[in-house]
Each structure stands twice: as structure tokens, then as C-alpha cells.
Write a protein that holds these residues in place. Structure first.
Motif, PDB file in Angstrom:
ATOM      1  N   GLU A  82       0.875  -1.171   0.000  1.00 55.91           N
ATOM      2  CA  GLU A  82       0.000   0.000   0.000  1.00 55.91           C
ATOM      3  C   GLU A  82       0.909   1.216   0.000  1.00 55.91           C
ATOM      4  O   GLU A  82       2.116   1.088   0.211  1.00 55.91           O
ATOM      5  CB  GLU A  82      -0.899  -0.002   1.248  1.00 55.91           C
ATOM      6  N   ARG A 112       0.562  -7.599  -3.079  1.00 58.23           N
ATOM      7  CA  ARG A 112       0.163  -8.306  -1.856  1.00 58.23           C
ATOM      8  C   ARG A 112       0.034  -9.780  -2.187  1.00 58.23           C
ATOM      9  O   ARG A 112      -0.637 -10.129  -3.163  1.00 58.23           O
ATOM     10  CB  ARG A 112      -1.217  -7.828  -1.357  1.00 58.23           C
ATOM     11  N   GLU A 114      -1.894 -12.218  -1.750  1.00 55.79           N
ATOM     12  CA  GLU A 114      -3.268 -12.470  -1.270  1.00 55.79           C
ATOM     13  C   GLU A 114      -3.751 -13.826  -1.732  1.00 55.79           C
ATOM     14  O   GLU A 114      -3.299 -14.338  -2.749  1.00 55.79           O
ATOM     15  CB  GLU A 114      -4.227 -11.442  -1.891  1.00 55.79           C
ATOM     16  N   GLY A 119     -11.683 -10.006  -7.856  1.00 55.57           N
ATOM     17  CA  GLY A 119     -11.385  -8.624  -7.447  1.00 55.57           C
ATOM     18  C   GLY A 119     -10.111  -8.467  -6.644  1.00 55.57           C
ATOM     19  O   GLY A 119      -9.739  -7.356  -6.301  1.00 55.57           O
ATOM     20  N   LYS A 121      -6.052  -9.394  -6.689  1.00 56.51           N
ATOM     21  CA  LYS A 121      -4.886  -9.918  -7.404  1.00 56.51           C
ATOM     22  C   LYS A 121      -3.671  -9.739  -6.519  1.00 56.51           C
ATOM     23  O   LYS A 121      -3.739  -9.146  -5.452  1.00 56.51           O
ATOM     24  CB  LYS A 121      -4.674  -9.124  -8.704  1.00 56.51           C
ATOM     25  N   HIS A 124      -1.775  -4.755  -7.965  1.00 57.87           N
ATOM     26  CA  HIS A 124      -2.842  -3.849  -8.405  1.00 57.87           C
ATOM     27  C   HIS A 124      -2.336  -2.416  -8.380  1.00 57.87           C
ATOM     28  O   HIS A 124      -1.310  -2.123  -7.768  1.00 57.87           O
ATOM     29  CB  HIS A 124      -4.102  -3.998  -7.535  1.00 57.87           C
ATOM     30  N   ASN A 128      -4.290   6.809  -4.636  1.00 59.41           N
ATOM     31  CA  ASN A 128      -4.279   7.290  -3.257  1.00 59.41           C
ATOM     32  C   ASN A 128      -4.572   8.779  -3.232  1.00 59.41           C
ATOM     33  O   ASN A 128      -4.011   9.545  -4.029  1.00 59.41           O
ATOM     34  CB  ASN A 128      -2.918   7.023  -2.608  1.00 59.41           C
ATOM     35  N   ASP A 130      -4.864  11.725  -0.251  1.00 59.46           N
ATOM     36  CA  ASP A 130      -4.670  11.955   1.186  1.00 59.46           C
ATOM     37  C   ASP A 130      -4.555  13.440   1.504  1.00 59.46           C
ATOM     38  O   ASP A 130      -4.002  14.202   0.716  1.00 59.46           O
ATOM     39  CB  ASP A 130      -3.396  11.249   1.685  1.00 59.46           C
ATOM     40  N   ARG A 259     -12.730  -1.442   8.863  1.00 60.61           N
ATOM     41  CA  ARG A 259     -11.460  -1.418   8.133  1.00 60.61           C
ATOM     42  C   ARG A 259     -10.448  -2.361   8.774  1.00 60.61           C
ATOM     43  O   ARG A 259     -10.344  -2.476   9.983  1.00 60.61           O
ATOM     44  CB  ARG A 259     -10.858  -0.010   8.038  1.00 60.61           C
ATOM     45  N   TYR A 264      -6.229   3.280  11.541  1.00 53.53           N
ATOM     46  CA  TYR A 264      -7.348   4.228  11.517  1.00 53.53           C
ATOM     47  C   TYR A 264      -7.809   4.575  12.918  1.00 53.53           C
ATOM     48  O   TYR A 264      -7.897   3.716  13.792  1.00 53.53           O
ATOM     49  CB  TYR A 264      -8.512   3.672  10.698  1.00 53.53           C
ATOM     50  N   GLU A 270     -15.869   2.737   3.286  1.00 56.29           N
ATOM     51  CA  GLU A 270     -15.588   1.723   2.277  1.00 56.29           C
ATOM     52  C   GLU A 270     -16.693   1.821   1.227  1.00 56.29           C
ATOM     53  O   GLU A 270     -17.864   1.949   1.579  1.00 56.29           O
ATOM     54  CB  GLU A 270     -15.602   0.347   2.946  1.00 56.29           C
ATOM     55  N   ILE A 281     -14.699  -1.283  -3.518  1.00 55.86           N
ATOM     56  CA  ILE A 281     -14.177  -0.474  -4.631  1.00 55.86           C
ATOM     57  C   ILE A 281     -13.051   0.429  -4.125  1.00 55.86           C
ATOM     58  O   ILE A 281     -12.024   0.585  -4.768  1.00 55.86           O
ATOM     59  CB  ILE A 281     -15.304   0.371  -5.256  1.00 55.86           C
ATOM     60  N   LEU A 304      -7.599   7.807   1.246  1.00 62.01           N
ATOM     61  CA  LEU A 304      -8.204   6.566   0.756  1.00 62.01           C
ATOM     62  C   LEU A 304      -7.329   5.920  -0.309  1.00 62.01           C
ATOM     63  O   LEU A 304      -6.497   6.567  -0.934  1.00 62.01           O
ATOM     64  CB  LEU A 304      -9.614   6.822   0.210  1.00 62.01           C
ATOM     65  N   GLY A 305      -7.579   4.620  -0.485  1.00 62.28           N
ATOM     66  CA  GLY A 305      -6.951   3.851  -1.550  1.00 62.28           C
ATOM     67  C   GLY A 305      -8.056   3.282  -2.421  1.00 62.28           C
ATOM     68  O   GLY A 305      -9.019   2.702  -1.911  1.00 62.28           O
ATOM     69  N   PHE A 306      -7.909   3.472  -3.727  1.00 60.79           N
ATOM     70  CA  PHE A 306      -8.969   3.102  -4.681  1.00 60.79           C
ATOM     71  C   PHE A 306      -8.298   2.238  -5.745  1.00 60.79           C
ATOM     72  O   PHE A 306      -7.524   2.743  -6.561  1.00 60.79           O
ATOM     73  CB  PHE A 306      -9.528   4.406  -5.257  1.00 60.79           C
ATOM     74  N   GLY A 307      -8.546   0.930  -5.713  1.00 64.69           N
ATOM     75  CA  GLY A 307      -7.871   0.014  -6.623  1.00 64.69           C
ATOM     76  C   GLY A 307      -8.474   0.021  -8.017  1.00 64.69           C
ATOM     77  O   GLY A 307      -9.627   0.405  -8.201  1.00 64.69           O
TER      78      GLY A 307
HETATM   79  P1  HAM Z   1      -7.053  -1.178   1.621  1.00 63.75           P
HETATM   80  O1  HAM Z   1      -8.489  -1.267   2.021  1.00 63.75           O
HETATM   81  O2  HAM Z   1      -6.158  -2.252   2.045  1.00 63.75           O
HETATM   82  O3  HAM Z   1      -6.546   0.243   2.129  1.00 63.75           O
HETATM   83  O4  HAM Z   1      -7.009  -1.052   0.043  1.00 63.75           O
HETATM   84  C1  HAM Z   1      -7.702  -0.020  -0.618  1.00 63.75           C
HETATM   85  C2  HAM Z   1      -8.280  -0.494  -1.947  1.00 63.75           C
HETATM   86  O5  HAM Z   1      -7.237  -1.045  -2.750  1.00 63.75           O
HETATM   87  C3  HAM Z   1      -9.308  -1.608  -1.845  1.00 63.75           C
HETATM   88  O6  HAM Z   1     -10.585  -1.105  -1.562  1.00 63.75           O
HETATM   89  C4  HAM Z   1      -9.212  -2.188  -3.247  1.00 63.75           C
HETATM   90  O7  HAM Z   1      -9.870  -1.332  -4.184  1.00 63.75           O
HETATM   91  C5  HAM Z   1      -7.737  -2.093  -3.544  1.00 63.75           C
HETATM   92  N1  HAM Z   1      -7.020  -3.340  -3.245  1.00 63.75           N
HETATM   93  C6  HAM Z   1      -6.411  -3.682  -2.101  1.00 63.75           C
HETATM   94  N2  HAM Z   1      -5.830  -4.905  -2.201  1.00 63.75           N
HETATM   95  C7  HAM Z   1      -6.071  -5.338  -3.452  1.00 63.75           C
HETATM   96  C8  HAM Z   1      -5.719  -6.514  -4.204  1.00 63.75           C
HETATM   97  N3  HAM Z   1      -4.996  -7.493  -3.682  1.00 63.75           N
HETATM   98  N4  HAM Z   1      -6.160  -6.623  -5.483  1.00 63.75           N
HETATM   99  C9  HAM Z   1      -6.875  -5.637  -6.045  1.00 63.75           C
HETATM  100  N5  HAM Z   1      -7.216  -4.501  -5.402  1.00 63.75           N
HETATM  101  C10 HAM Z   1      -6.827  -4.342  -4.126  1.00 63.75           C
HETATM  102  C11 HAM Z   1      -5.271   0.701   1.971  1.00 63.75           C
HETATM  103  O8  HAM Z   1      -4.449   0.163   1.284  1.00 63.75           O
HETATM  104  C12 HAM Z   1      -5.008   2.026   2.634  1.00 63.75           C
HETATM  105  N6  HAM Z   1      -3.567   2.274   2.594  1.00 63.75           N
HETATM  106  C13 HAM Z   1      -5.790   3.132   1.965  1.00 63.75           C
HETATM  107  C14 HAM Z   1      -5.536   4.486   2.547  1.00 63.75           C
HETATM  108  C15 HAM Z   1      -4.891   5.528   1.974  1.00 63.75           C
HETATM  109  N7  HAM Z   1      -5.906   4.868   3.773  1.00 63.75           N
HETATM  110  C16 HAM Z   1      -5.508   6.118   3.971  1.00 63.75           C
HETATM  111  N8  HAM Z   1      -4.887   6.531   2.865  1.00 63.75           N
END
Ligand code: HAM
Length: 409
Positions: A82, A112, A114, A119, A121, A124, A128, A130, A259, A264, A270, A281, A304-307
Motif C-alpha cells: 500500500e 500483496r 493475497e 477482485g 490480485k 494492483h 491514493n 490523502d 477497516r 485508523y 468503504e 471499490i 483513501l486507496g482506490f484500486g
Molecule cells: P485497503 O483497504 O487495504 O486500504 O485497500 C484499498 C483499496 O485497494 C481496496 O478497496 C481495493 O480497491 C484495492 N485493493 C487492495 N488490495 C487489493 C488486491 N490485492 N487486489 C486488487 N485490489 C486491491 C489501503 O491500502 C489504505 N492504505 C488506503 C488508505 C490511503 N488509507 C488512507 N490513505
């Protein structure tokens, strides 16, 4: 005989063929435009970090999913899972010089290890967004507004998605009011985050492991039935301001949003598709202590993080698999080598006028040229034969309308 090497990418890693890039660009363009419109500055950083920066405790899944390795000098390094720890490092490095609040945005490739599901992988791209150094809930509203704007730019409406919003602080207050000690809240959040993913009985067992009595567990489950955010002035203000900004219809209060990441501290959110077909999402929230945990001065932050993976699946299902395909180019071809110069000249002129021109690289028969052009992203096609060049005029064909008009050479 040597073994044949597999032509497939390693499990969970992604190739982007041209038809995939069309979708990726559509999504990235919306990310960039929404970030720009809301006044966020772009930044970027290295994909490889020190393992120590990325790994955290608190039983987080992400910590266990990190790809890490020793380099040739025995440095323990890792691919970022991340962007948030990296962002914290960048801010910490220049904390004295930067002017807060910062509004920063990046599209970061993340890795990651995972369990592979729909959805998810192992690689990805994550947009971000912030804001660092601003306590007001308007920071949450700006970050959420940018994400909703990006979804709209991609072609989705609030009928397709909803952002579920809650607050760990609010939930903590409700737990404290029921007599559950603040020291136990981190464990409670961790267990409650698993709701819907494992049976309630297992969650109850996790809560008891965290030191809760039977009565506490019962109270906790009752708290999770809370339907209104009115008792939280902060959440109420967020919903009100989202109304002023014009996207209240995108938000719903949902006490169940916890979360998975431990950093946090306040509002968390979310986003899900309304049909409930896909994984989250995007997700994010307020995090107050991340900078101090890496030894920097305290600074409150929200982001936020938006994949790209889930939203692309959602877009394909709502808009159709071909929806991102462009049909705006011009194909230019020629029949014999004698017409090649004229074709090159025409292509150069059309390009200088701002068109996207695909010039045939060799002479060919008209049937072959038009069938290739029809399957390509060209909206129009010009084919030069000896008569066209002699007359100084050719015909440009509209591939969809099947009409022709003249074009001077
Ligand atoms: P997270 O919920 O782990 O948050 O990931 C944020 C978004 O990244 C998820 O909702 C999804 O869209 C995408 N995502 C995460 N892992 C995967 C994966 N393995 N494959 C595809 N998409 C994925 C964070 O990462 C926090 N750092 C977000 C954040 C930024 N919070 C504060 N600032």
C-alpha cells in the motif's frame, strides 16, 4: 531438450494487452482528472521499501502478505503493499519544510501475496488521495468527494455504488459507554472487521479471547445494530457537508465498517457496488498516529486507496465489455509502392492537424486494408490508388456510416 518456459505471468500478476490498456487508461484518466479538479498535487515514490517500514503488528492481514527479500547486501527489502507507509515516510522526511495541510495524490502499483479471489490480485494499481495536517471533517468530505467524482467520470452513478461510512471513534464511545475498556477496543475492532466474513459465533470467541465477558459480547453485538449517526456530531457534519457539496446521495451510514488496517483512528469508509456483487471499490479513513509510529512529529491525516481491479470489473459489467474502445482514428493505406509517398504525406498532414493516424506500412489490396481498418480503432479510412494520386483527390470513408467524402492530397 530445454524445458519450455511458461508463457503465463506468475500467479496473480497482471499483463495488460492493448484492449486492457484501454480500460486502464479510462480508469486512470478519471483518477487523474478527479484529483486535479479537487486540487490534489501528484507525487510518486519507489516501489521497493525497507521491510521494517511496511511491516506492522496488530494481526493485520496486509503485514503477512508482503513480498519481501534480502538484496545482495543483505538489506531486508519489500515491495509496497500500500502507499500509506511510504507517504508517511515522505512527509516525515520533509516535515519541517512542507506547508500543511498537504493534499497529495498518486497512482501506486502495489503487491500483496493475497489469496486469489474475484477482485483481488497479487498486483494492483491503487489511486491514493490523502490530506495531511487538517483536523476538520471537511478533509474527509474533500477526499470522498474526489472519489465519487472519479466514479462519475468513469460513467457510474450513485445507483451503482454507495460509500459506507462510520467512525472508529464513535464506535469506541459506544463501547466505552457499555463499560468496555478502551484498552480492549483494538482487539474488538479486529474481531468486528471479520463480520460477514466468518460466523458470529467465531467473532464472539475472538471477542472473548480479547478479554470481553459474555455480557460485553452481547452489548457489542447490540451496538452493531446502531442505525443512526445522530449521536456523533462529527459524522452528522460529514453527511451535512456532503449534501452541500452535492454528493450526500452517495453516502450511507454503516456501523459495520471497521477497516482491516490498524492505523485508523476516526472516520472510516468503504465503497461497494449496490448489487453487492464485488469486493470493496475503495476504502480509507482518518489516521492520526502513523507519523508518530515512524518517529516523526504528530500529524492528523485522512485518505483513501482506490484500486483499479474491482472498478474495472464493475465498469465492464455495467457499461459492457467494449465500452472503453475508442473509434476516433483515421487509417491511411495505399495500393502500390508508387503511392507510398503520397500516403506518408497525407498521414503527416492529418497528424499535424491533430488526428490519430494509423498509416499502413506496406502496399496492399483495398479489401485487406478496409477489413483491417474496420477491426481497428479507426473511425475513418482513406485508401490511395494510382487514380487518386493522379487526380490529387481521394475519398475518406466513415467506417460506421459507410459514407464517403472527398479529401485533397
Ligand atoms: P485497503 O483497504 O487495504 O486500504 O485497500 C484499498 C483499496 O485497494 C481496496 O478497496 C481495493 O480497491 C484495492 N485493493 C487492495 N488490495 C487489493 C488486491 N490485492 N487486489 C486488487 N485490489 C486491491 C489501503 O491500502 C489504505 N492504505 C488506503 C488508505 C490511503 N488509507 C488512507 N490513505
Amino acid at each position: 531438450m530445454a524445458d519450455k518456459i511458461s508463457f503465463e505471468a506468475p500467479r496473480g500478476m497482471r499483463d495488460f494487452y492493448p484492449e486492457d490498456m484501454v480500460w486502464r487508461n479510462r480508469v486512470f484518466d478519471a483518477f487523474r482528472a478527479a484529483g486535479e479538479a479537487a486540487g490534489f498535487e501528484q507525487y510518486d515514490a519507489c516501489v521497493v521499501e525497507s521491510y521494517e517500514l511496511l511491516a506492522r503488528k496488530a494481526g493485520e492481514e496486509v503485514g503477512e502478505q508482503i513480498y519481501h527479500f534480502l538484496d545482495k547486501s543483505d538489506r531486508h527489502l519489500a515491495l509496497r503493499a500500500e502507499m500509506t507507509p511510504t507517504l508517511a515516510r515522505l512527509v516525515a522526511q520533509r516535515q519541517k519544510e512542507l506547508s500543511f495541510p498537504l493534499k497529495w495524490t498518486a497512482i501506486a502499483q502495489c503487491f500483496r501475496y493475497e489469496r486469489m479471489t474475484k477482485g483481488r490480485k497479487r498486483e494492483h494499481y491503487q489511486w491514493n488521495v490523502d490530506i495531511i495536517g487538517e483536523e476538520s471533517v471537511l478533509a474527509e468530505v474533500e477526499v470522498l468527494g474526489a472519489a465519487v467524482d472519479a466514479l462519475r467520470r468513469m460513467g457510474l452513478t450513485t445507483a451503482d455504488f454507495k460509500v459506507h461510512v462510520s467512525s472508529r471513534k464513535f464506535l469506541g464511545e459506544l463501547l466505552a459507554k457499555s463499560g468496555i475498556d478502551a484498552a480492549k477496543h483494538a482487539q474488538v475492532f479486529l474481531a468486528l472487521d471479520k463480520r460477514g466474513k466468518m460466523p458470529d459465533a467465531e467473532i464472539a470467541a475472538m471477542l472473548k479471547d480479547g478479554g470481553l465477558s459474555d455480557a460485553d459480547v452481547e452489548a457489542t453485538f447490540r451496538i452493531m445494530e446502531t442505525k443512526s449517526h445522530e449521536a456523533s456530531p462529527e459524522l452528522s457534519e460529514l453527511f451535512r457537508l456532503a449534501g452541500v457539496a452535492g454528493f450526500a446521495d452517495a453516502l450511507v451510514f454503516d456501523i459495520g465498517v471497521i477497516r482491516g488496517l490498524s492505523y485508523y483512528t476516526g472516520i472510516v469508509f468503504e465503497c461497494f457496488d449496490t448489487a453487492g456483487e464485488f469486493r470493496a471499490i475503495f476504502g480509507g479513513g482518518r489516521y492520526d498516529n502513523l507519523l508518530t509510529t515512524i518517529g516523526a512529529e504528530p500529524a492528523t491525516a485522512v485518505g483513501l486507496g482506490f484500486g483499479d481491479v474491482v472498478v474495472t470489473e464493475l465498469l465492464k459489467s455495467r457499461l459492457g465489455g467494449d465500452a472503453a474502445a475508442r473509434k476516433d482514428g483515421i487509417a491511411v493505406g495505399f495500393m502500390f509502392p508508387e503511392q507510398r509517398d503520397a500516403a506518408v504525406r497525407l498521414a503527416a498532414r492529418l497528424r499535424s492537424e491533430g488526428n490519430r493516424v494509423d498509416l499502413s506500412l506496406h502496399a496492399q489490396k483495398p479489401k485487406k486494408f478496409f477489413s483491417h481498418a474496420g477491426a481497428s480503432s479507426a473511425a475513418k479510412a482513406v485508401f490511395l490508388g494510382p487514380d487518386d494520386v493522379a487526380a490529387g483527390v481521394a475519398r475518406i470513408k466513415d467506417m460506421a456510416e459507410r459514407t464517403e467524402t472527398g479529401i485533397c492530397l
